[in-house]
Design an enzyme around this catalytic site. Structure first.
Site, PDB file in Angstrom:
ATOM      1  N   ASP A  11       0.863  -1.167   0.000  1.00  0.00           N
ATOM      2  CA  ASP A  11       0.000   0.000   0.000  1.00  0.00           C
ATOM      3  C   ASP A  11       0.908   1.227   0.000  1.00  0.00           C
ATOM      4  O   ASP A  11       2.100   1.133   0.314  1.00  0.00           O
ATOM      5  CB  ASP A  11      -0.889  -0.034   1.244  1.00  0.00           C
ATOM      6  CG  ASP A  11      -1.750   1.193   1.383  1.00  0.00           C
ATOM      7  OD1 ASP A  11      -2.444   1.534   0.414  1.00  0.00           O
ATOM      8  OD2 ASP A  11      -1.708   1.819   2.454  1.00  0.00           O
ATOM      9  N   ASP A  13      -0.233   5.180   0.776  1.00  0.00           N
ATOM     10  CA  ASP A  13      -0.530   6.163   1.818  1.00  0.00           C
ATOM     11  C   ASP A  13      -0.691   5.469   3.171  1.00  0.00           C
ATOM     12  O   ASP A  13      -1.515   4.571   3.332  1.00  0.00           O
ATOM     13  CB  ASP A  13      -1.812   6.916   1.483  1.00  0.00           C
ATOM     14  CG  ASP A  13      -1.711   7.661   0.163  1.00  0.00           C
ATOM     15  OD1 ASP A  13      -0.921   8.612   0.084  1.00  0.00           O
ATOM     16  OD2 ASP A  13      -2.418   7.282  -0.791  1.00  0.00           O
ATOM     17  N   ASP A 174      -1.724  -0.894   6.002  1.00  0.00           N
ATOM     18  CA  ASP A 174      -1.945  -0.270   7.306  1.00  0.00           C
ATOM     19  C   ASP A 174      -3.408  -0.227   7.723  1.00  0.00           C
ATOM     20  O   ASP A 174      -3.713   0.268   8.807  1.00  0.00           O
ATOM     21  CB  ASP A 174      -1.406   1.163   7.289  1.00  0.00           C
ATOM     22  CG  ASP A 174      -2.223   2.090   6.388  1.00  0.00           C
ATOM     23  OD1 ASP A 174      -2.760   3.089   6.892  1.00  0.00           O
ATOM     24  OD2 ASP A 174      -2.323   1.810   5.187  1.00  0.00           O
TER      25      ASP A 174
END
Length: 235
Positions: A11, A13, A174
C-alpha cells in the site's frame, strides 16, 4: 515450512509515505473554495485510507454540506482532484525505513509492487518526487482496474503479472481495506502499526506480523497455514 516471499505488494498512503499533510492541504483548499472552515490535520488523517471519494464525503459531512453521488458531487470532486494534484510534493514524505526496505528487497531478488487506492494519475508524480519510480515491478492504482481494494482483484492481478503464486506474496498495508483485500485474495498479510488504521484492530486482523519498521521485511518469511500472528519491531 516457512520460506522467503518472492513478491511484496505495498500500500502507499500510510504504509510507505505519510501523505496526510499534503492531503489535508488539498482538502482544506477545497473546503475554503466552498466557503467552509478548514479541518484539522489529525481529523483529515482519520478520513484517509478508503479512497478519495470517501475522503471527500467525510470532509463535506464534517462541514455540514455532504452531497449524494451525482453531478453536484462530481463537480466538487473535480475541485478536490485539482488541489490534490497540486499537493503531491507535500505528500512525498517517506516513512523512516521505507526507502531502505524497498531497495533492500530488490537487492535480494524480491519482486516489489505497489497496490494503492490512490488514483493512477497521481502515482507517478509522487514516485518521481521520491525517486522511487524504478523500484516497482508492477503498479496498480485505485482506478487502474474495474475494482479496487478491498476487492481481491488488484492483488490477484499483480500476482499474475509478477508470475508469483499468491501464497508466495505478502500484502503490506496499514488499514482494514488492505486486510480485507489480502484475505479475499488468500494472500498473507503484514500490517504496520503506524499509518491511517483509525480504530482498526491490527492484532486481530489475521496478519502474519504487525511491524513498526519496514526494514523488518528484509528478514520476513511466509508462514505455514498454522502459523499465528506475531508482533515485531525493528531496532
Amino acid at each position: 515450512m516457512s520460506a522467503a516471499p518472492r513478491a511484496m505488494l505495498f500500500d502507499l498512503d500510510g504504509t510507505l509515505v505519510d501523505s496526510a499533510h499534503g492531503i489535508a492541504w488539498a482538502v482544506n483548499q477545497t473546503l475554503a473554495e466552498l466557503g467552509h472552515p478548514a479541518a484539522d490535520e489529525p481529523l483529515v488523517r482519520s478520513w484517509i485510507g478508503e479512497g478519495a471519494r470517501f475522503l471527500l464525503h467525510r470532509a463535506l459531512r464534517h462541514a455540514g454540506a455532504d452531497l449524494p453521488d451525482g453531478k453536484a458531487f462530481d463537480c466538487v470532486f473535480a475541485l478536490l482532484m485539482r488541489h490534490y494534484a497540486a499537493s503531491l510534493p507535500r505528500q512525498a514524505r517517506a516513512y523512516p525505513g521505507a526507502d531502505a526496505a524497498l531497495r533492500g528487497l530488490r537487492e535480494r531478488g524480491v519482486a516489489v509492487a505497489l497496490c494503492t487506492n490512490k488514483p493512477q494519475r497521481f502515482i507517478d508524480p509522487l514516485l518521481e518526487a521520491l525517486e522511487w519510480r524504478m523500484l516497482f515491478d508492477g503498479i496498480v492504482g485505485g482506478d487502474t482496474l474495474p475494482e479496487s481494494k478491498p476487492s481481491a482483484l488488484p492483488l490477484l492481478h499483480l500476482a499474475r503479472a509478477l508470475d508469483v503464486p499468491v501464497e508466495a506474496c505478502l500484502m503490506v498495508g496499514d488499514s482494514h481495506t488492505d486486510a480485507a483485500a489480502a484475505h479475499a485474495a488468500s494472500m498473507p498479510l503484514v500490517l504496520v502499526d503506524y499509518g491511517y488504521h483509525r480504530e482498526f484492530d491490527l492484532h486481530g486482523a489475521g496478519a502474519v506480523a504487525v511491524i513498526g519498521d519496514l526494514r523488518t521485511l528484509l528478514q520476513m518469511r511466509t508462514p505455514g497455514a498454522a502459523a499465528h500472528a506475531v508482533s515485531t519491531r525493528a531496532v
